[in-house]
Design an enzyme around this catalytic site. Structure first.
Site, short mmCIF file in Angstrom:
data_model
loop_
_atom_site.label_atom_id
_atom_site.label_comp_id
_atom_site.label_asym_id
_atom_site.label_seq_id
_atom_site.Cartn_x
_atom_site.Cartn_y
_atom_site.Cartn_z
CB ALA A 1 -0.90 -0.01 1.23
CG ASN A 2 0.03 4.66 -1.96
OD1 ASN A 2 -0.72 5.53 -1.52
ND2 ASN A 2 -0.24 3.99 -3.07
NE ARG A 3 4.89 7.01 4.23
CZ ARG A 3 5.15 6.40 5.38
NH1 ARG A 3 4.26 6.44 6.35
NH2 ARG A 3 6.29 5.77 5.57
CB SER A 4 -2.76 8.06 -1.24
OG SER A 4 -3.92 8.76 -1.61
CB ALA B 1 -0.97 7.33 -4.52
#
Ligand code: PMT
Length: 406
Positions: free
Chosen positions: A207-210, A273
């Site tokens: 995952a990412n931080r968006s 993102a």
């Protein structure tokens, strides 16, 4: 219909036989995309039920200054409104409004607002023609209040004369005149938001931080400017009234949803993102830790493959007149990298954010961006809340559209 998309309208209903027509007006406003907050006076409750309006409006009926969860409902309702319409307006409410007396929630809201107000009087002919009522009407008109005169016709008790509430469709048309549609009216805008999650096994993801906040702000702004908005998101925040949400999780699901929605869209904004890589193999069950070695067998390393590049695919099949907007999350060479993306992905605008800077990009309430468009000087938008950034982005979109249609 999106004629009133994103517009907040307070619908005041006073106690008169014509109160039943406010139900039809409420439906017309909601069908046109408006957010309708109804206020009923206590007298209005003798004529129609609160449940009727609550069921049709965008939020439950407000009736008093004291029962709302909000300690100051009149200022909140008045400040948030793009317009207040009072239909029907009785002689009592006209008088209180003209004299600046706030004796209940409706009159308090009328006095607490800076939004345009439309009053639609309805009463018996004798009352309508009374000099006190006519003087109050003249006072209100002089102060810039809009008055939709009553019509002549059948009144309560079988009398005939002036004083009948204007037809709901006429009131609706008058409201539309007072609230001209936004500069994206008639367009379909598709927005993506949030970070994609690529499964490793049944419980683990890449995952990412968006947070999705920037994408949601873009959707809300486009909606408020009259566009029909489809929001394709991995997260569910407060969905702006009138916006259609499609929830997805992976890059592939986002690609599929974009394929379905974007073909006919006038504008596509890729604020999401999207993961660039995903595991080649995923397990449908939870992979277990080996108690002897302390590692998860099969997870010592993860083989990755590229996800679809949604924006590049959109650029490759871009229709004439369609505006494509990409974001660029960079930590260095902001403008040069954005310009390279603009060309490589065949898009009209790149919104570049330097996510290494304080308060910028992922997860924050604020952002700071540079707008990079073909053949134009980059435009810097300093640190501000994400809705203000969204305004600047949509201003740029409107400018690009005006160039491509002239
Ligand atoms: O969600 P928030 O917490 O509010 O944060 C906002 C944000 C930082 C996520 C947002 O402002 C932002 O920068 N979004 C794009 C992040 C990103 O993926 O940048 P990129 O440079 O990797 O991608 C460039 C563009 O290609 C983006 O429009 C992206 O949506 C798109 N892309 C990327 C990869 C891929 N496989 N498909 C794509 O369409």
């Amino acid at each position: 219909m999106t004629l009133l998309n994103g517009k907040h309208i307070v619908l005041g209903v006073c106690g008169g036989i014509a109160a039943y027509k406010s139900v039809e007006l409420c439906r017309l406003l909601v069908d046109a995309g408006a957010h309708v907050a109804p206020i009923m006076t206590s007298d209005a409750e003798h004529f129609i039920g609160k449940v009727t309006l609550s069921a049709l409006a965008s939020e439950p009926v407000h009736t008093t200054l004291w029962d709302d969860a909000d300690p100051i409902p009149h200022t909140r309702l008045g400040q948030r409104a793009d317009l207040i319409v009072v239909a029907p307006t009785t002689a009592r409410v006209l008088g209180a409004y003209a004299a600046g007396i706030s004796s209940d929630l409706l009159t308090a809201t009328l006095i607490a607002t800076r939004a345009p107000v439309l009053v639609c009087p309805a009463m018996h002919t004798e009352m309508w023609e009374h000099p006190a009522v006519q003087e109050n009407i003249a006072t209100l008109r002089r102060r810039g209040v809009n008055v939709l005169d009553p019509e002549s016709g059948r009144l309560a008790g079988g009398d005939i004369g002036a004083g009948r509430l204007a037809d709901p469709q006429r009131i609706f048309d008058e409201i539309v005149q007072l609230l001209p549609p936004g500069d994206l009216y008639g367009t379909h805008v598709v927005v993506t938001a949030g970070g994609t999650r690529e499964p490793i096994d049944a419980v683990r993801v890449i995952a990412n931080r968006s947070s999705g906040k920037q994408g949601y702000a873009i959707a809300a702004e486009a909606n408020a400017r009259g566009a029909k908005v489809t929001l394709i998101s991995t997260v569910e925040l407060a969905v702006p009234f009138g916006v259609t949400l499609i929830q997805v999780e992976t890059a592939q699901q986002m690609q599929d949803a974009v394929n379905m929605s974007a073909q006919q869209a006038d504008v596509v904004v890729m604020a999401a993102a999207v993961a660039d890589m995903r595991p080649v193999v995923t397990s449908t069950s939870k992979m277990k830790k080996n108690p002897k070695t302390g590692v998860i067998d099969g997870l010592e390393s993860i083989a990755l493959e590229a996800t679809p590049d949604i924006l590049a695919n959109l650029g490759a099949s871009k229709r004439v007149g369609q505006v494509l907007v990409g974001f660029a999350a960079e930590t260095e060479n902001l403008v040069a990298n954005a310009q390279a993306k603009l060309q490589r992905k065949n898009v009209d605008l790149i919104v570049a954010n330097n996510v290494a800077d304080t308060g910028v990009g992922f997860g924050h309430e604020t952002n700071a961006v540079t707008l990079v468009a073909n053949g134009a000087e980059p435009v810097v938008v300093g640190l501000s809340d994400k809705r203000s950034i969204a305004k600047s982005v949509m201003d740029a979109v409107v400018l690009i559209r005006s160039h491509s249609t002239h």
